[in-house]
Design a protein around this motif. Structure first.
Motif, PDB file in Angstrom:
ATOM      1  N   GLY A 210      57.219 -23.870  44.849  1.00  0.00           N
ATOM      2  CA  GLY A 210      57.673 -24.716  45.399  1.00  0.00           C
ATOM      3  C   GLY A 210      56.904 -25.707  46.139  1.00  0.00           C
ATOM      4  N   CYS A 211      57.510 -26.871  46.721  1.00  0.00           N
ATOM      5  CA  CYS A 211      56.596 -27.809  47.437  1.00  0.00           C
ATOM      6  C   CYS A 211      56.130 -27.157  48.725  1.00  0.00           C
ATOM      7  CB  CYS A 211      57.622 -29.102  47.640  1.00  0.00           C
ATOM      8  SG  CYS A 211      58.087 -29.828  46.189  1.00  0.00           S
ATOM      9  N   HIS A 212      55.001 -27.363  49.267  1.00  0.00           N
ATOM     10  CA  HIS A 212      54.625 -27.092  50.404  1.00  0.00           C
ATOM     11  C   HIS A 212      54.742 -25.964  51.293  1.00  0.00           C
ATOM     12  CE1 HIS A 212      55.105 -31.667  51.032  1.00  0.00           C
ATOM     13  NE2 HIS A 212      56.297 -31.559  50.600  1.00  0.00           N
ATOM     14  N   SER A 213      54.935 -24.962  50.330  1.00  0.00           N
ATOM     15  CA  SER A 213      54.783 -23.332  50.867  1.00  0.00           C
ATOM     16  C   SER A 213      53.554 -23.230  51.426  1.00  0.00           C
ATOM     17  CB  SER A 213      55.111 -22.473  49.738  1.00  0.00           C
ATOM     18  OG  SER A 213      56.587 -22.789  49.423  1.00  0.00           O
ATOM     19  N   GLY A 231      50.443 -20.914  47.582  1.00  0.00           N
ATOM     20  CA  GLY A 231      51.456 -21.950  47.830  1.00  0.00           C
ATOM     21  C   GLY A 231      50.830 -23.235  47.881  1.00  0.00           C
ATOM     22  N   ALA A 232      51.595 -24.357  47.714  1.00  0.00           N
ATOM     23  CA  ALA A 232      51.046 -25.685  47.569  1.00  0.00           C
ATOM     24  C   ALA A 232      51.124 -26.369  48.793  1.00  0.00           C
ATOM     25  CB  ALA A 232      52.153 -26.359  46.447  1.00  0.00           C
ATOM     26  N   VAL A 233      49.821 -27.025  49.140  1.00  0.00           N
ATOM     27  CA  VAL A 233      49.882 -28.002  50.131  1.00  0.00           C
ATOM     28  C   VAL A 233      49.901 -29.428  49.562  1.00  0.00           C
ATOM     29  CG1 VAL A 233      48.011 -29.119  51.926  1.00  0.00           C
ATOM     30  CG2 VAL A 233      48.043 -26.808  51.174  1.00  0.00           C
ATOM     31  N   GLY A 234      51.273 -29.866  49.788  1.00  0.00           N
ATOM     32  CA  GLY A 234      51.684 -30.964  49.088  1.00  0.00           C
ATOM     33  C   GLY A 234      52.950 -30.684  48.284  1.00  0.00           C
ATOM     34  N   ARG A 235      53.198 -31.529  47.132  1.00  0.00           N
ATOM     35  CA  ARG A 235      54.512 -31.341  46.447  1.00  0.00           C
ATOM     36  C   ARG A 235      54.104 -30.658  44.885  1.00  0.00           C
ATOM     37  NH1 ARG A 235      58.453 -36.183  46.919  1.00  0.00           N
ATOM     38  NH2 ARG A 235      59.718 -34.629  45.860  1.00  0.00           N
ATOM     39  N   THR A 236      54.974 -30.028  44.435  1.00  0.00           N
ATOM     40  CA  THR A 236      54.778 -29.379  43.019  1.00  0.00           C
ATOM     41  C   THR A 236      55.785 -30.412  42.163  1.00  0.00           C
ATOM     42  OG1 THR A 236      56.325 -27.714  43.435  1.00  0.00           O
ATOM     43  CG2 THR A 236      53.920 -27.378  43.434  1.00  0.00           C
ATOM     44  N   ASP A 237      55.446 -30.527  40.964  1.00  0.00           N
ATOM     45  CA  ASP A 237      56.221 -31.343  39.976  1.00  0.00           C
ATOM     46  C   ASP A 237      56.778 -30.429  38.870  1.00  0.00           C
ATOM     47  OD1 ASP A 237      57.304 -33.235  38.078  1.00  0.00           O
ATOM     48  OD2 ASP A 237      55.898 -34.690  39.026  1.00  0.00           O
ATOM     49  N   TYR A 238      58.195 -30.398  38.494  1.00  0.00           N
ATOM     50  CA  TYR A 238      58.585 -29.545  37.332  1.00  0.00           C
ATOM     51  C   TYR A 238      59.013 -30.324  36.398  1.00  0.00           C
ATOM     52  CZ  TYR A 238      59.209 -25.503  40.579  1.00  0.00           C
ATOM     53  OH  TYR A 238      59.030 -24.552  41.332  1.00  0.00           O
ATOM     54  N   SER A 242      57.254 -26.599  31.296  1.00  0.00           N
ATOM     55  CA  SER A 242      56.727 -25.245  31.630  1.00  0.00           C
ATOM     56  C   SER A 242      56.363 -25.081  32.883  1.00  0.00           C
ATOM     57  CB  SER A 242      55.463 -25.236  30.903  1.00  0.00           C
ATOM     58  OG  SER A 242      54.840 -23.999  30.880  1.00  0.00           O
ATOM     59  N   LEU A 243      55.304 -24.461  33.355  1.00  0.00           N
ATOM     60  CA  LEU A 243      55.108 -24.255  34.688  1.00  0.00           C
ATOM     61  C   LEU A 243      54.979 -25.669  35.602  1.00  0.00           C
ATOM     62  CD1 LEU A 243      52.906 -20.947  34.392  1.00  0.00           C
ATOM     63  CD2 LEU A 243      55.023 -21.153  35.268  1.00  0.00           C
ATOM     64  N   PRO A 244      55.195 -25.610  36.948  1.00  0.00           N
ATOM     65  CA  PRO A 244      55.275 -26.759  37.628  1.00  0.00           C
ATOM     66  C   PRO A 244      53.769 -26.982  37.745  1.00  0.00           C
ATOM     67  CG  PRO A 244      56.188 -25.316  38.989  1.00  0.00           C
ATOM     68  CD  PRO A 244      55.923 -24.561  37.664  1.00  0.00           C
ATOM     69  N   TYR A 245      53.374 -28.189  37.890  1.00  0.00           N
ATOM     70  CA  TYR A 245      52.027 -28.445  38.237  1.00  0.00           C
ATOM     71  C   TYR A 245      51.813 -29.394  39.720  1.00  0.00           C
ATOM     72  CZ  TYR A 245      53.498 -33.340  36.447  1.00  0.00           C
ATOM     73  OH  TYR A 245      54.081 -34.359  36.322  1.00  0.00           O
ATOM     74  N   LEU A 246      50.712 -29.295  40.147  1.00  0.00           N
ATOM     75  CA  LEU A 246      50.632 -29.950  41.533  1.00  0.00           C
ATOM     76  C   LEU A 246      50.633 -31.199  41.393  1.00  0.00           C
ATOM     77  CD1 LEU A 246      47.484 -27.899  42.916  1.00  0.00           C
ATOM     78  CD2 LEU A 246      49.801 -27.940  43.697  1.00  0.00           C
ATOM     79  N   SER A 247      51.458 -32.166  42.262  1.00  0.00           N
ATOM     80  CA  SER A 247      51.559 -33.529  42.256  1.00  0.00           C
ATOM     81  C   SER A 247      50.318 -34.156  42.907  1.00  0.00           C
ATOM     82  CB  SER A 247      52.712 -34.023  43.413  1.00  0.00           C
ATOM     83  OG  SER A 247      53.886 -33.649  42.869  1.00  0.00           O
ATOM     84  N   LYS A 248      50.108 -35.329  42.887  1.00  0.00           N
ATOM     85  CA  LYS A 248      48.867 -36.064  43.085  1.00  0.00           C
ATOM     86  C   LYS A 248      48.472 -35.767  44.754  1.00  0.00           C
ATOM     87  CE  LYS A 248      46.223 -40.498  42.761  1.00  0.00           C
ATOM     88  NZ  LYS A 248      46.781 -41.693  42.694  1.00  0.00           N
ATOM     89  N   GLY A 249      47.120 -35.376  44.900  1.00  0.00           N
ATOM     90  CA  GLY A 249      46.740 -34.847  46.382  1.00  0.00           C
ATOM     91  C   GLY A 249      47.163 -33.824  46.791  1.00  0.00           C
TER      92      GLY A 249
END
Lengths: 254, 217
Positions: A210-213, A231-238, A242-249
């Motif tokens: 998920g985002c920001h975890s 966990g992601a610093v920033g947002r993830t994109d679904y 398939s598996l989500p990827y990291l958003s830009k930055g």
């Protein structure tokens, strides 16, 4: 004599030092080589858990600039992709149990909204994967399962993947589903203390998709369980199938 | 004019002609401006909220009333959890630009000092936040007071934008009263970044109570 006395042991110490060091290293290697298979045998009794949070309702999200969950199955599709990966990893390790936990109320309400039988769709996907699917309706049920779904002394949790809405402090199983922009059933970082510390293996692979975890929740997780959470610093994109990827930055951290 | 004449006498004929033309243009523009500008002190005609013709000059203009959402009633009476009763409340809508709370709610027989900042539980197809029935802008009913019937839920809702858990109001009936000044005790949304106390609810480890789908039982 007096002067020569310390030189002898000193010389002997110097000459035996590397030998002892080598023996120590060798024994450590032997111990580790023996330990790893033992550990692997121990790890054979473990559960890998994949959790799918629920989608938002279009009733709440429609028309927003940052509208979430236009497709109801983002967290299902991603979880299925991850389960397929885990199935491959678990091949040849008969003691590993894969379990898929899905937050049911959000899919039930989204199904009513879209006039789709989403719950049956999810069951079909679990059956196709031959993976046990367990519904949960509250955070308390989820915590209960993590603590006591299996005897955690015998079958600790060796894998934990979360797909769903989240912010830096919380995993939200029903964001914008019961309440606009809000969540009723969520796992806040302060509630981690309700999960048994020993429910997880020390080597457990834990990841929130998920985002920001990674900004705060993952640190609380590590402090609570001694197990790092990716966990992601920033947002993830679904947006992909398939598996989500990291958003830009954004970036992964633990 | 003497000054202009003295200046023009010192200039060449062509420059004098240009100066004269410039002055003529300036005077023309000033005259047009006086025609177009409203008379000083005369108020601009007030636009009515619904686009109706403005009141004629000289008539007393009533303050513009904001549009009110129609009353709402749940299709069926609420069945609150044991120990909780459906009661009468007064709600004051207060827009929170940072969070998702709805407004302040107090029991009808209590003062505003006892009011709670709540989330408004909405049911698609049932009772929704009144602003949805106006122009779909969240601010449409700011500082409108409502007569409410319902109850305060025994659970809270998490606002991820403020990292707060908020009380939840479950409505059975919503009836607008009209615009009202914010209660002095609660001039707006509460300050944020205040985390609630830790949850102390016990967890039943013995009964996971998770239902497997029938296909897998």
């Amino acid at each position: 004599m007096v002067d020569s006395f310390p030189t002898v042991p000193l010389r002997r110490r110097r000459s035996r030092g590397p030998l002892r060091l080598g023996l120590t290293l060798l024994s450590a290697l032997v111990w580790m080589s023996g330990y790893l298979p033992l550990s692997a045998r121990d790890f054979a009794q473990q559960e890998w858990i994949v959790i799918s949070g629920g989608p938002a309702l279009r009733f709440f999200e429609h028309g927003k600039a940052d509208s979430h969950d236009k497709y109801w199955g983002n967290f299902i599709r991603a979880a299925v992709a991850r389960l397929e990966q885990l199935e491959l990893q678990a091949q040849g390790k008969p003691g590993i149990t894969l379990t898929w936990l899905v937050y049911r109320p959000a899919y039930a309400s989204r199904g009513r909204e879209e006039k789709l039988d989403i719950l049956s769709n999810i069951v079909s996907q679990a059956n196709a994967l031959k993976i046990p699917l367990l519904w949960f309706d509250t955070t308390e049920q989820l915590i209960n399962y993590l603590n006591g779904g299996h005897d955690r002394k015998v079958m600790p949790i060796g894998g934990f993947d979360y797909f769903g809405h989240s912010n830096r402090a919380c995993l939200m199983f029903d964001y914008s589903n019961g309440f606009d922009n809000m969540s009723k059933e969520c796992l806040h970082e302060k509630d981690l203390r309700q999960i048994e510390r020993k429910a997880f293996l020390r080597q457990a692979a834990v990841k929130s998709w998920g985002c920001h975890s990674g900004e705060d929740f993952a640190q609380w997780w590590k402090r609570r369980f001694g197990v790092p959470m990716v966990g992601a610093v920033g947002r993830t994109d679904y947006a992909t199938a398939s598996l989500p990827y990291l958003s830009k930055g954004a970036k992964w951290t633990q | 004019m003497d000054a202009i004449a003295s200046i023009s006498s010192k200039l060449s004929p062509a420059a004098s002609l240009a100066c004269c033309l410039f002055l003529l243009v300036c005077v023309h523009i000033c005259a047009r401006g006086e025609e177009l500008a409203p008379q000083e002190g005369a108020p601009l005609p007030a636009a009515s909220a619904n686009g109706a013709p403005a009141a004629a000059a000289g008539e007393a203009v009533a303050p513009v009333q904001p549009a009110l959402a129609p009353p709402q009633e749940a299709p069926e009476p609420l069945t609150p959890p044991p120990g909780i009763q459906v009661e009468e409340f007064i709600g004051h809508r207060s827009v929170d630009k940072d969070g998702s709370g709805w407004g302040w709610v107090r029991r009808a027989n209590e003062s505003w000092s006892a009011a709670k900042w709540v989330v408004f539980e909405e049911t698609p197809g049932g009772i929704v936040a009144p602003w949805r029935l106006l122009n779909r802008k969240r601010t449409a009913d700011n500082d409108i007071e409502y007569r409410l019937r319902g109850y305060l839920a025994p659970f809270s809702a998490y606002d991820p934008h403020t990292d707060e858990f908020l009380a939840v109001f479950v409505p059975e009936r919503v009836e607008p009263i009209g615009p009202a000044a914010a209660p002095p005790e609660h001039p707006g949304a509460p300050p944020h970044r205040v985390r609630v106390r830790d949850s102390t609810s016990p967890v039943n480890v013995e009964d996971p109570n998770i239902q497997a789908p029938s296909a897998l039982r």
